[in-house]
Design a protein around this motif. Structure first.
Motif, PDB file in Angstrom:
ATOM      1  N   TYR A   1      28.222  45.010  32.298  1.00  0.00           N
ATOM      2  CA  TYR A   1      27.347  44.113  33.044  1.00  0.00           C
ATOM      3  C   TYR A   1      27.701  44.233  34.517  1.00  0.00           C
ATOM      4  N   SER A   2      26.686  44.288  35.371  1.00  0.00           N
ATOM      5  CA  SER A   2      26.906  44.387  36.816  1.00  0.00           C
ATOM      6  C   SER A   2      26.788  43.030  37.484  1.00  0.00           C
ATOM      7  N   TYR A   3      27.471  42.892  38.605  1.00  0.00           N
ATOM      8  CA  TYR A   3      27.381  41.689  39.425  1.00  0.00           C
ATOM      9  C   TYR A   3      27.649  42.094  40.868  1.00  0.00           C
ATOM     10  N   THR A   4      27.225  41.259  41.809  1.00  0.00           N
ATOM     11  CA  THR A   4      27.375  41.560  43.232  1.00  0.00           C
ATOM     12  C   THR A   4      28.277  40.545  43.905  1.00  0.00           C
ATOM     13  N   LEU A   5      29.217  41.055  44.694  1.00  0.00           N
ATOM     14  CA  LEU A   5      30.076  40.190  45.502  1.00  0.00           C
ATOM     15  C   LEU A   5      29.500  40.143  46.912  1.00  0.00           C
ATOM     16  N   THR A   6      29.154  38.958  47.363  1.00  0.00           N
ATOM     17  CA  THR A   6      28.661  38.802  48.727  1.00  0.00           C
ATOM     18  C   THR A   6      29.784  38.377  49.656  1.00  0.00           C
ATOM     19  N   THR A   7      30.930  38.054  49.073  1.00  0.00           N
ATOM     20  CA  THR A   7      32.135  37.676  49.811  1.00  0.00           C
ATOM     21  C   THR A   7      33.322  38.406  49.181  1.00  0.00           C
ATOM     22  N   SER A   8      34.196  38.930  50.019  1.00  0.00           N
ATOM     23  CA  SER A   8      35.419  39.562  49.505  1.00  0.00           C
ATOM     24  C   SER A   8      36.309  38.515  48.864  1.00  0.00           C
ATOM     25  N   GLY A   9      37.114  38.939  47.895  1.00  0.00           N
ATOM     26  CA  GLY A   9      38.042  37.999  47.289  1.00  0.00           C
ATOM     27  C   GLY A   9      38.541  38.469  45.939  1.00  0.00           C
ATOM     28  N   THR A  10      39.233  37.567  45.264  1.00  0.00           N
ATOM     29  CA  THR A  10      39.837  37.875  43.981  1.00  0.00           C
ATOM     30  C   THR A  10      38.819  37.726  42.855  1.00  0.00           C
ATOM     31  N   VAL A  11      38.775  38.727  41.999  1.00  0.00           N
ATOM     32  CA  VAL A  11      37.917  38.727  40.818  1.00  0.00           C
ATOM     33  C   VAL A  11      38.842  38.711  39.601  1.00  0.00           C
ATOM     34  N   SER A  12      38.532  37.844  38.655  1.00  0.00           N
ATOM     35  CA  SER A  12      39.307  37.833  37.415  1.00  0.00           C
ATOM     36  C   SER A  12      38.350  37.966  36.236  1.00  0.00           C
ATOM     37  N   ALA A  13      38.853  38.594  35.175  1.00  0.00           N
ATOM     38  CA  ALA A  13      38.045  38.800  33.967  1.00  0.00           C
ATOM     39  C   ALA A  13      38.894  38.503  32.753  1.00  0.00           C
ATOM     40  N   LEU A  14      38.250  37.914  31.750  1.00  0.00           N
ATOM     41  CA  LEU A  14      38.953  37.678  30.500  1.00  0.00           C
ATOM     42  C   LEU A  14      38.001  37.835  29.332  1.00  0.00           C
ATOM     43  N   LEU A  15      38.573  38.308  28.248  1.00  0.00           N
ATOM     44  CA  LEU A  15      37.867  38.390  26.982  1.00  0.00           C
ATOM     45  C   LEU A  15      38.104  37.055  26.290  1.00  0.00           C
ATOM     46  N   ALA A  16      37.077  36.212  26.258  1.00  0.00           N
ATOM     47  CA  ALA A  16      37.242  34.842  25.759  1.00  0.00           C
ATOM     48  C   ALA A  16      37.221  34.755  24.242  1.00  0.00           C
ATOM     49  N   SER A  17      36.362  35.560  23.597  1.00  0.00           N
ATOM     50  CA  SER A  17      36.298  35.478  22.137  1.00  0.00           C
ATOM     51  C   SER A  17      35.707  36.743  21.551  1.00  0.00           C
TER      52      SER A  17
END
Length: 108
Positions: free
Chosen positions: A20-36
């Motif tokens: 899945y794609s997404y766009t960052l309009t501001t720099s910063g920390t991205v986190s991802a987790l596999l929830a279930s």
């Protein structure tokens, strides 16, 4: 995916790989987790690959990758500049049948 101002939650069936794609309009920390992960409505924890990267053709070229099962804490946490990115989930061990997954990406 469902989106609010700072996160994307995606759920779908997994056979081999999805992204899945997404766009960052501001720099910063991205986190991802596999929830279930579920099979036939029951929780399961097969080893899966979770990655954050950049869209590349019909896929997602991962820049950060982790392997494991569902968790309630971010499995990937990394700083990114503005731009278009993607989150990828892949089967690494040969799922015997499709599984339903939920991933969450939190970003600025």
């Amino acid at each position: 995916c469902s989106r609010d101002w700072s996160s994307d939650v995606c759920s779908s069936d997994l056979r081999t790989s999805r992204f899945y794609s997404y766009t960052l309009t501001t720099s910063g920390t991205v986190s991802a987790l596999l929830a279930s992960v579920e099979r036939n409505g029951r929780p399961t924890s097969p080893p899966l690959e979770l990655g954050i990267g950049v869209p590349a053709g019909t896929g997602c070229a991962a820049l950060a990758v982790t392997y494991g099962g569902p968790t309630l804490v971010p499995q990937i946490k990394q700083d990114f500049s503005t731009g278009t990115y993607c989150v990828r989930i892949s089967d690494v061990d040969g799922l015997p049948q499709p599984a339903t997954f939920t991933i969450r990406v939190v970003h600025p």
